[in-house]
Design a protein around this motif. Sequence first.
Motif, short mmCIF file in Angstrom:
data_model
loop_
_atom_site.label_atom_id
_atom_site.label_comp_id
_atom_site.label_asym_id
_atom_site.label_seq_id
_atom_site.Cartn_x
_atom_site.Cartn_y
_atom_site.Cartn_z
N LEU A 78 55.61 15.90 -6.36
CA LEU A 78 55.63 17.12 -5.71
C LEU A 78 56.76 18.09 -5.79
O LEU A 78 57.78 17.56 -5.57
CB LEU A 78 55.36 17.02 -4.26
CG LEU A 78 55.27 17.92 -3.29
CD1 LEU A 78 54.01 19.08 -3.40
CD2 LEU A 78 55.33 17.45 -1.80
N GLY A 79 56.66 19.45 -6.00
CA GLY A 79 57.86 20.18 -6.08
C GLY A 79 57.63 21.57 -5.42
O GLY A 79 56.39 21.94 -5.28
N LEU A 80 58.45 22.04 -4.74
CA LEU A 80 58.88 23.38 -4.08
C LEU A 80 59.75 24.26 -4.97
O LEU A 80 60.92 23.69 -4.88
CB LEU A 80 59.14 23.27 -2.51
CG LEU A 80 59.32 24.54 -1.94
CD1 LEU A 80 57.94 25.57 -1.73
CD2 LEU A 80 59.83 24.18 -0.50
N VAL A 122 59.86 15.53 -5.95
CA VAL A 122 60.07 14.39 -5.29
C VAL A 122 58.86 13.56 -5.80
O VAL A 122 57.80 14.06 -6.07
CB VAL A 122 60.11 14.39 -4.03
CG1 VAL A 122 61.64 15.17 -3.70
CG2 VAL A 122 59.09 14.99 -3.00
N ASP A 123 59.01 12.26 -5.37
CA ASP A 123 57.84 11.06 -5.66
C ASP A 123 56.67 11.70 -4.58
O ASP A 123 56.85 11.69 -3.53
CB ASP A 123 58.29 9.63 -5.50
CG ASP A 123 56.97 8.98 -5.39
OD1 ASP A 123 56.41 8.72 -6.72
OD2 ASP A 123 56.46 8.32 -4.47
N ALA A 124 55.43 11.57 -5.00
CA ALA A 124 54.24 11.64 -4.45
C ALA A 124 53.03 10.96 -4.87
O ALA A 124 51.76 11.31 -4.95
CB ALA A 124 53.79 13.33 -4.46
N THR A 125 53.25 9.86 -5.21
CA THR A 125 52.32 8.84 -5.78
C THR A 125 51.15 8.53 -4.95
O THR A 125 51.74 7.89 -3.88
CB THR A 125 52.99 7.44 -6.24
OG1 THR A 125 54.06 7.80 -7.25
CG2 THR A 125 52.01 6.59 -6.69
N GLY A 126 50.14 8.69 -4.98
CA GLY A 126 48.77 8.51 -4.24
C GLY A 126 48.36 9.66 -3.49
O GLY A 126 47.19 9.83 -3.11
N ALA A 127 48.87 10.85 -3.98
CA ALA A 127 48.38 12.12 -3.46
C ALA A 127 47.18 12.84 -4.27
O ALA A 127 47.16 12.39 -5.47
CB ALA A 127 49.65 13.23 -3.33
N GLU A 128 46.32 13.46 -3.68
CA GLU A 128 45.34 13.93 -4.27
C GLU A 128 45.24 15.52 -4.50
O GLU A 128 44.66 16.23 -5.33
CB GLU A 128 44.03 13.62 -3.38
CG GLU A 128 43.54 11.82 -3.79
CD GLU A 128 43.01 11.63 -5.18
OE1 GLU A 128 42.86 12.70 -6.04
OE2 GLU A 128 43.10 10.55 -5.63
N THR A 129 45.81 16.02 -3.32
CA THR A 129 46.07 17.74 -3.49
C THR A 129 47.28 18.06 -2.78
O THR A 129 48.15 17.32 -2.16
CB THR A 129 44.73 18.27 -2.21
OG1 THR A 129 45.11 17.36 -0.91
CG2 THR A 129 43.46 17.77 -2.57
N VAL A 130 47.69 19.21 -3.25
CA VAL A 130 48.91 19.92 -2.81
C VAL A 130 48.54 21.19 -2.09
O VAL A 130 47.65 22.09 -2.81
CB VAL A 130 49.76 19.99 -3.92
CG1 VAL A 130 50.91 20.85 -3.70
CG2 VAL A 130 50.41 18.67 -4.38
N GLY A 131 49.23 21.72 -1.12
CA GLY A 131 49.14 22.89 -0.33
C GLY A 131 50.35 23.54 -0.46
O GLY A 131 51.47 22.97 -0.15
N LEU A 132 50.28 25.00 -0.02
CA LEU A 132 51.31 25.73 0.34
C LEU A 132 51.12 26.40 1.58
O LEU A 132 50.20 27.26 1.91
CB LEU A 132 51.69 26.70 -0.87
CG LEU A 132 52.71 28.08 -0.53
CD1 LEU A 132 54.08 27.34 -0.40
CD2 LEU A 132 52.63 29.05 -1.94
N GLY A 133 52.25 26.43 2.59
CA GLY A 133 52.14 27.17 3.67
C GLY A 133 53.38 28.21 3.67
O GLY A 133 54.44 27.71 3.43
N ILE A 134 53.07 29.30 4.31
CA ILE A 134 54.13 30.41 4.15
C ILE A 134 54.01 31.14 5.86
O ILE A 134 52.93 31.44 6.13
CB ILE A 134 54.21 31.41 3.17
CG1 ILE A 134 54.12 30.76 1.84
CG2 ILE A 134 55.40 32.60 3.43
CD1 ILE A 134 53.89 31.91 0.80
#
Length: 370
Positions: free
Chosen positions: A58-60, A210-222
């Motif tokens: 996962l990255g931001l 960073v590590d995000a093993t096991g994740a299925e989705t990613v979202g952004l909040g602002i």
Amino acid sequence: MKKLLLLLLVFALSFSMLAGCTPAEEPAEEPAAEEPAVEEPAEEPAEEPAAEGKIAKLGLGQVISTSKSKAKADDATAQAQADVTIAAVGFDADGKVASVTVDVAQTRVAFDENMVVTSDKEELVQSKKERGEDYGMLKASGIGKEWFEQMEAFENWMIGKTVDEIKALPVKVVDDAHQNVPDVPELTSSVTITVESYIAAVEEAWNKSVDATGAETVGLGIETHINKSKDATADAGARAQVDTYMAATAFDADGNVVATIIDNAQVRVDYELDGTLATDTSVEGKTKHELKEDYGMLKASAIGKEWYEQMEAFQEWMVGKDIDEIKGLQVKVVDDSHQNVPDVPELTSSVTITVESYIAVVEEAAEMAR
């Protein structure tokens, strides 16, 4: 003669008796000694492999610019502008983009001729995607597509590509404001915006992933506020302050947080008493995470922890929890500026910042996750 016959008779009888005797039976063979059966140990059930998910990292990433801010002039009032470009990206195990959301918090703070803020300081500023059709690009678009539509096409193009492949996108110069417009057939009819800052944000997301093993989705909040902006006074120039909270969050199939990165771009544009710019707007801004010790919270911290250290502890606390559990965090009021400070034993010694906006952006990330 009689003796001979008698002998023969005795011999015959003896022979007959011997012939009728059953010979002694051979002793029955002892069965071969059986080897004691060796019990095979019961096979251990194979361990279930950890759920891999489609997301491994996962990255931001963000790019912060104030270059479009304007000083007061004879025929125009001053206006500060903060453009915070943000990318929340999920990468697969091969480093390819599996999920990407790019947005821009384009925030303007206007002043009158006396350098008094005229923008509504209490209004929550919407991002370009949140504005949707109201952003107003459609009337100027040569392909009849709004900004959010063009960005969705660009995001879809990035899926399945590495950062190096994305950076290698052929581009063309259209005009001074559009120096890097995609120049590939698959984007010609869908993307005419300049994309350099969007690519830079995705690259930073990869570099800081960073590590995000096991994740299925990613979202952004602002979430963006300008309520700390200040009017000019008799002895101090005006200040535009734009606080953009952001979260890139990865979720598993059950909606639990696998990893989250939360940050805050606290952007200030200062003016002199005469309305000229005091801030060097050519310098790219930094977030609180990027500033680290330079942010300067340590000297005021009762627990001796900088902002980024407190945020890392808060991020870790969220892992494994769903949004309802996170929103259910018990908080306390410390003062007017700290209305929602965590009030649970596991955070007492690590988080004394107020967390309402950070929870809000993680909640939005959950709503927008893909």
